[in-house]
Scaffold this motif. Structure first.
Motif, mmCIF file in Angstrom:
data_model
loop_
_atom_site.group_PDB
_atom_site.id
_atom_site.type_symbol
_atom_site.label_atom_id
_atom_site.label_comp_id
_atom_site.label_asym_id
_atom_site.label_seq_id
_atom_site.Cartn_x
_atom_site.Cartn_y
_atom_site.Cartn_z
ATOM 1 N N HIS A 79 1.005 18.055 15.175
ATOM 2 C CA HIS A 79 -0.388 17.773 14.840
ATOM 3 C C HIS A 79 -0.836 18.567 13.615
ATOM 4 C CE1 HIS A 79 -0.870 16.745 19.385
ATOM 5 N NE2 HIS A 79 -0.335 15.758 18.705
ATOM 6 N N GLU A 80 -0.407 19.812 13.545
ATOM 7 C CA GLU A 80 -0.736 20.649 12.384
ATOM 8 C C GLU A 80 -0.094 20.077 11.114
ATOM 9 O OE1 GLU A 80 -2.734 23.089 12.092
ATOM 10 O OE2 GLU A 80 -3.136 23.782 14.132
ATOM 11 N N LYS A 81 1.154 19.689 11.227
ATOM 12 C CA LYS A 81 1.864 19.123 10.087
ATOM 13 C C LYS A 81 1.212 17.829 9.630
ATOM 14 C CE LYS A 81 6.511 17.786 8.558
ATOM 15 N NZ LYS A 81 7.941 17.639 8.977
ATOM 16 N N GLY A 82 0.806 16.994 10.604
ATOM 17 C CA GLY A 82 0.151 15.730 10.277
ATOM 18 C C GLY A 82 -1.175 15.945 9.570
ATOM 19 N N ALA A 83 -1.958 16.900 10.059
ATOM 20 C CA ALA A 83 -3.253 17.193 9.452
ATOM 21 C C ALA A 83 -3.082 17.692 8.018
ATOM 22 C CB ALA A 83 -4.006 18.230 10.281
ATOM 23 N N LYS A 84 -2.068 18.520 7.782
ATOM 24 C CA LYS A 84 -1.826 19.049 6.441
ATOM 25 C C LYS A 84 -1.383 17.933 5.492
ATOM 26 C CE LYS A 84 -0.683 23.771 7.867
ATOM 27 N NZ LYS A 84 0.398 24.787 7.998
ATOM 28 N N ALA A 85 -0.590 16.989 6.007
ATOM 29 C CA ALA A 85 -0.139 15.868 5.179
ATOM 30 C C ALA A 85 -1.327 15.001 4.759
ATOM 31 C CB ALA A 85 0.888 15.034 5.947
ATOM 32 N N VAL A 86 -2.233 14.766 5.702
ATOM 33 C CA VAL A 86 -3.434 13.991 5.389
ATOM 34 C C VAL A 86 -4.312 14.748 4.396
ATOM 35 C CG1 VAL A 86 -5.605 13.112 6.328
ATOM 36 C CG2 VAL A 86 -3.462 12.699 7.556
ATOM 37 N N LYS B 113 0.828 -1.209 0.000
ATOM 38 C CA LYS B 113 0.000 0.000 0.000
ATOM 39 C C LYS B 113 0.866 1.265 0.000
ATOM 40 C CE LYS B 113 -4.425 -1.403 0.789
ATOM 41 N NZ LYS B 113 -5.633 -0.875 0.124
ATOM 42 N N GLU B 114 0.253 2.376 -0.382
ATOM 43 C CA GLU B 114 0.901 3.676 -0.222
ATOM 44 C C GLU B 114 0.816 4.050 1.255
ATOM 45 O OE1 GLU B 114 0.328 8.385 -1.510
ATOM 46 O OE2 GLU B 114 -0.663 6.812 -2.686
ATOM 47 N N LEU B 115 1.962 4.216 1.891
ATOM 48 C CA LEU B 115 2.012 4.474 3.327
ATOM 49 C C LEU B 115 2.360 5.936 3.586
ATOM 50 C CD1 LEU B 115 3.960 1.268 4.426
ATOM 51 C CD2 LEU B 115 1.481 1.636 4.459
ATOM 52 N N LEU B 116 1.642 6.544 4.516
ATOM 53 C CA LEU B 116 1.849 7.951 4.850
ATOM 54 C C LEU B 116 2.303 8.062 6.304
ATOM 55 C CD1 LEU B 116 1.531 10.980 4.097
ATOM 56 C CD2 LEU B 116 -0.840 10.810 4.913
ATOM 57 N N PRO B 117 3.591 8.322 6.552
ATOM 58 C CA PRO B 117 4.064 8.458 7.939
ATOM 59 C C PRO B 117 3.661 9.805 8.530
ATOM 60 C CG PRO B 117 5.866 8.847 6.410
ATOM 61 C CD PRO B 117 4.682 8.466 5.566
ATOM 62 N N ILE B 118 3.141 9.768 9.752
ATOM 63 C CA ILE B 118 2.761 10.975 10.479
ATOM 64 C C ILE B 118 3.546 10.996 11.779
ATOM 65 C CG2 ILE B 118 0.891 12.294 11.528
ATOM 66 C CD1 ILE B 118 0.564 12.010 8.526
ATOM 67 N N ASP B 119 4.480 11.906 11.888
ATOM 68 C CA ASP B 119 5.341 11.968 13.074
ATOM 69 C C ASP B 119 4.537 12.427 14.290
ATOM 70 O OD1 ASP B 119 7.553 11.914 14.711
ATOM 71 O OD2 ASP B 119 8.282 13.879 14.085
ATOM 72 N N MET B 120 4.558 11.600 15.339
ATOM 73 C CA MET B 120 3.877 11.918 16.591
ATOM 74 C C MET B 120 4.894 11.807 17.731
ATOM 75 S SD MET B 120 0.652 12.615 16.096
ATOM 76 C CE MET B 120 -0.757 12.348 15.023
ATOM 77 N N PRO B 121 5.666 12.850 17.989
ATOM 78 C CA PRO B 121 6.727 12.773 18.991
ATOM 79 C C PRO B 121 6.195 12.533 20.396
ATOM 80 C CG PRO B 121 6.356 15.050 18.329
ATOM 81 C CD PRO B 121 5.541 14.199 17.395
ATOM 82 N N MET B 122 6.952 11.753 21.176
ATOM 83 C CA MET B 122 6.579 11.474 22.562
ATOM 84 C C MET B 122 7.114 12.593 23.445
ATOM 85 S SD MET B 122 4.959 8.580 22.401
ATOM 86 C CE MET B 122 5.049 7.787 23.982
ATOM 87 N N THR B 123 6.342 13.635 23.585
ATOM 88 C CA THR B 123 6.761 14.788 24.374
ATOM 89 C C THR B 123 5.544 15.466 24.988
ATOM 90 O OG1 THR B 123 7.877 16.941 24.280
ATOM 91 C CG2 THR B 123 6.659 16.261 22.325
#
Length: 230
Positions: free
Chosen positions: A78-85, A58-68
């Motif tokens: 979260h903003e970057k992830g939403a824009k990527a989606v 499949k086409e995989l889309l990584p969304i970075d979710m740092p543990m902090t």
């Protein structure tokens, strides 16, 4: 026409706990988003690929979710992830975002979900088996009976007051503060059981507070029953 975002719970670890709906959506979606920088290394990916090996194609889309707990860093991710989606949805492609356990319980996916929904895209949450239900089943015990209350508590924060509530207490995400959590449980004279990595190959079961290691991993869940039922 834009695509639709599905937040899909994949359960706590055992691939056999994937729901039929989750598996159907994963098979149908052209793009699979996962919380992490390298999709194949994420726990969610490793769970699903056991039940659906074709996930690797499949086409995989990584969304970075740092543990902090740094609010600014979290907001930015979260903003970057939403824009990527959103960029994928704008191509008319549906996106299935894999998330551990159930999508509605302390899920990092929800931060992206809220933002994507606010941007006007169609979204849907798909439930999965919760970690605490899976842990209770694995231990062959019930969580609550009759009029008992159930309290789900993030153990990375102050828990002493919460542990004095009546009924069954579930402590989630206790790993980094396990020494403090153990000390609090002992101080209150409570008994507890814990599973680390429930349903995964490296699963470990601890049937008393003393057995619980202070260096337990992130995916550790503790169940504390009322003393009258322990």
């Amino acid at each position: 026409m834009t695509g639709k975002l599905y937040g899909v719970g994949v359960g706590p670890g055992d691939p056999e706990l994937l729901t039929l709906k989750a598996l159907r959506l994963i098979k149908e979606a052209p793009v699979i988003a996962v919380p992490g920088t390298v999709p194949e290394n994420t726990v969610a990916y490793k769970i699903v690929v056991q039940a659906y090996p074709e996930l690797a194609e499949k086409e995989l889309l990584p969304i970075d979710m740092p543990m902090t707990k740094d609010h600014e860093k979290l907001r930015e991710s979260h903003e970057k992830g939403a824009k990527a989606v959103a960029s994928v949805l704008n191509q008319g492609k549906d996106v299935v975002f894999l998330t551990l356990g159930d999508t509605t319980v302390y899920s990092t996916y929800l931060y992206v979900h809220h933002r994507v929904a606010e941007m006007g895209y169609d979204t849907e949450i798909v439930s999965g088996i919760t970690s605490f239900c899976a842990v209770a089943a694995r231990l062959n015990i019930g969580l609550v009976e009759k009029h008992e209350e159930l309290h789900v508590i993030p153990a990375s924060y102050q828990i002493e007051e919460a542990l004095q509530l009546p009924g069954t207490k579930v402590l989630m995400k206790a790993g980094k503060k396990m020494a403090e959590v153990k000390a609090t449980i002992k101080r209150l004279g409570a008994s507890a059981v814990m599973i680390e990595n429930c349903g995964m190959p490296n699963e470990k079961i601890y049937r008393s507070v003393d057995e619980i290691p202070e260096d337990a991993g992130y995916y550790s869940l503790i169940i504390i029953k009322d003393s009258k039922r322990a």
